[in-house]
Design a protein around this motif. Sequence first.
Motif, short mmCIF file in Angstrom:
data_model
loop_
_atom_site.label_atom_id
_atom_site.label_comp_id
_atom_site.label_asym_id
_atom_site.label_seq_id
_atom_site.Cartn_x
_atom_site.Cartn_y
_atom_site.Cartn_z
N ILE A 293 0.86 -1.19 0.00
CA ILE A 293 0.00 0.00 0.00
C ILE A 293 0.89 1.23 0.00
CG2 ILE A 293 -1.72 1.32 1.31
CD1 ILE A 293 -2.74 -1.34 2.44
N LEU A 294 0.61 2.14 -0.90
CA LEU A 294 1.32 3.42 -0.92
C LEU A 294 0.46 4.44 -0.16
CD1 LEU A 294 3.91 4.76 -2.27
CD2 LEU A 294 2.29 5.77 -3.89
N ALA A 295 1.11 5.15 0.74
CA ALA A 295 0.36 6.17 1.51
C ALA A 295 1.16 7.45 1.58
CB ALA A 295 0.07 5.65 2.91
N ARG A 296 0.43 8.58 1.50
CA ARG A 296 1.08 9.89 1.64
C ARG A 296 0.96 10.31 3.10
NH1 ARG A 296 0.10 12.60 -2.97
NH2 ARG A 296 2.27 12.30 -3.51
N VAL A 297 2.09 10.73 3.66
CA VAL A 297 2.10 11.15 5.06
C VAL A 297 2.54 12.61 5.17
CG1 VAL A 297 2.55 8.80 5.87
CG2 VAL A 297 4.48 10.31 5.38
N ASP A 298 2.55 13.14 6.38
CA ASP A 298 2.93 14.55 6.56
C ASP A 298 4.41 14.77 6.29
OD1 ASP A 298 3.68 13.10 8.78
OD2 ASP A 298 3.07 14.62 10.25
N ASP A 299 5.26 13.85 6.81
CA ASP A 299 6.70 13.99 6.69
C ASP A 299 7.31 12.59 6.59
OD1 ASP A 299 9.44 14.32 7.09
OD2 ASP A 299 9.22 15.82 8.68
N ALA A 300 7.55 12.14 5.37
CA ALA A 300 7.95 10.74 5.14
C ALA A 300 9.29 10.42 5.80
CB ALA A 300 7.99 10.44 3.64
N THR A 326 5.73 9.94 0.44
CA THR A 326 5.00 8.68 0.47
C THR A 326 5.85 7.56 1.07
OG1 THR A 326 5.70 8.08 -1.77
CG2 THR A 326 3.56 9.17 -1.56
N LEU A 327 5.17 6.65 1.73
CA LEU A 327 5.78 5.41 2.23
C LEU A 327 5.06 4.24 1.59
CD1 LEU A 327 6.00 6.23 6.07
CD2 LEU A 327 7.85 6.44 4.37
N ARG A 328 5.83 3.18 1.31
CA ARG A 328 5.23 1.98 0.74
C ARG A 328 5.28 0.87 1.79
NH1 ARG A 328 8.43 -1.04 -3.80
NH2 ARG A 328 9.23 -2.04 -1.92
N PHE A 329 4.10 0.37 2.14
CA PHE A 329 3.98 -0.67 3.16
C PHE A 329 3.67 -2.02 2.50
CE2 PHE A 329 2.64 3.36 4.95
CZ PHE A 329 3.22 3.39 6.22
#
Length: 350
Positions: A293-300, A326-329
Motif C-alpha cells: 500500500i502506498l500512503a502519503r504522510v505529513d513527513d515521510a 509517500t511510504l510503501r507498506f
Amino acid sequence: MQNFNIKNSIRPNIATMKPYSSARDEFTDFEQNMVFLDANENPFNTEVNRYPDPHQVTLKTHLSTLKKVPIDQILLGNGSDEVLDLIMRAFCEPGQDNMITLPPTYGMYSVLAQTNNIENREVVLNDAFQPNIDVILKQIDAHTKIIFLCSPNNPTANLFDKKIIQKLLERFNGLIMIDEAYIDFAQGESWTAQLHDHPNLIISQTLSKAYGMAGIRLGICYASTDIISVLNKIKPPYNVNELTQKRALKRVLHPEDVENEINMILRQRKLLAKALEDIDFVQKVFPSEANFILARVDDADLRYKQLINNGIVVRNRSNQALCENTLRFTVGTEEENKKLIAILRLISKS
Ligand SMILES: *Cc1c(COP(=O)(O)O)cnc(C)c1O
C-alpha cells in the motif's frame, strides 16, 4: 493499423548469431539408460551433479497448464530481472535505440537500460497514475524499441487502464512489455489471454511475490513463439538452476496453497488500508491492486525514521516522481500488520 515485424525489431548481430549448443542440447533422450560422458560432470551423485534441463520442460509444462499459455510461448529466467535484461539485449542496439518507461515505477528498468547503454525516455504518469498516452506517442521515434508498462504498478499499486494499454498495443510498431509481477493480487485479468492478438506483446511474471519464492529467483516471460525463440537464443543455457526448477515445480503443483495465501494477504490489505486511513499523519491511502500500500504522510523522512526506531522497515518512495512524502507498506502477516498499526498509533500520539 499496427505493423509490427520482429525482423525490424531484433538487433542485427542477434539475428545472425549462432547460439551456443550445450551438451544437453545435442543429446536429449533421457528415457534410455545411457551413460552420460558428454558434459564433464562429476559422476558421483550429489543430487545436483548433473547440469539442469536448459529448457525446463517439466516446469514449463505445468506452468503452461496453469497459465493457459502454450509451452513454446514461455521463457524462464533467473528472476524477472534476467528476463527484462534479455529483452533489452535482444532488441535494443546500445548507443542507438531507445525505450520508454513511465515513472514512478520499478527501478530496475532504468538500471538495466543504463547497464546496456540504452536511452530511457521517461514519461511521467498522470495524476491518476495512468499512462499519459499522448505524451508517450510523441516520444516515439524510429529507434524506439520497447515501451515498459508495469501493471499493477510498483510503487503506486494500481492497474493501468485496459483501454490505454490496448491503444498502445495498436498504435506502436515496437514491443509493449507488461510487467505483471503483482497480477495475482489484482482484480483485473492477466494480459496473457491477449497474446494471440498481439505479436508485439511481452508479459513478465515472477514467483517472487504471490508465489512466495523470491529466494529461488524464477521469472516467467510470455510472448509470441518468434520473440521467445530470440530470447532462447541469447539466454545462458543453464540460467535456471536445478534447485530452483525443483522447488518451483513443487509450488506450482499446489496452486490452492498459493491461492489461500493470496486471500489472506488480500484480507490483511483491506484491514491495513482501513487502519492507515485512521492514522492522523496519514494524508492519503492510495487504492491497491498489489500486496503493498502506498500512503502519503505529513513527513515521510520523519515517519520512516520513527518506524525504524520501533523495529519496522518500510520503503520511503518520496524521491520518485509524483510520490512526494509517500511510504510503501508491504502487507505482512496478521501479526506483523498488527504490530505495524500499533506502532503507527503510538508514533501519531507522540
Ligand atoms: C519485485 C518486482 C520484480 C522482481 O522480480 P524478480 O522475479 O524477483 O526478479 C519485477 N517487477 C516488479 C515491478 C517488481 O516489483
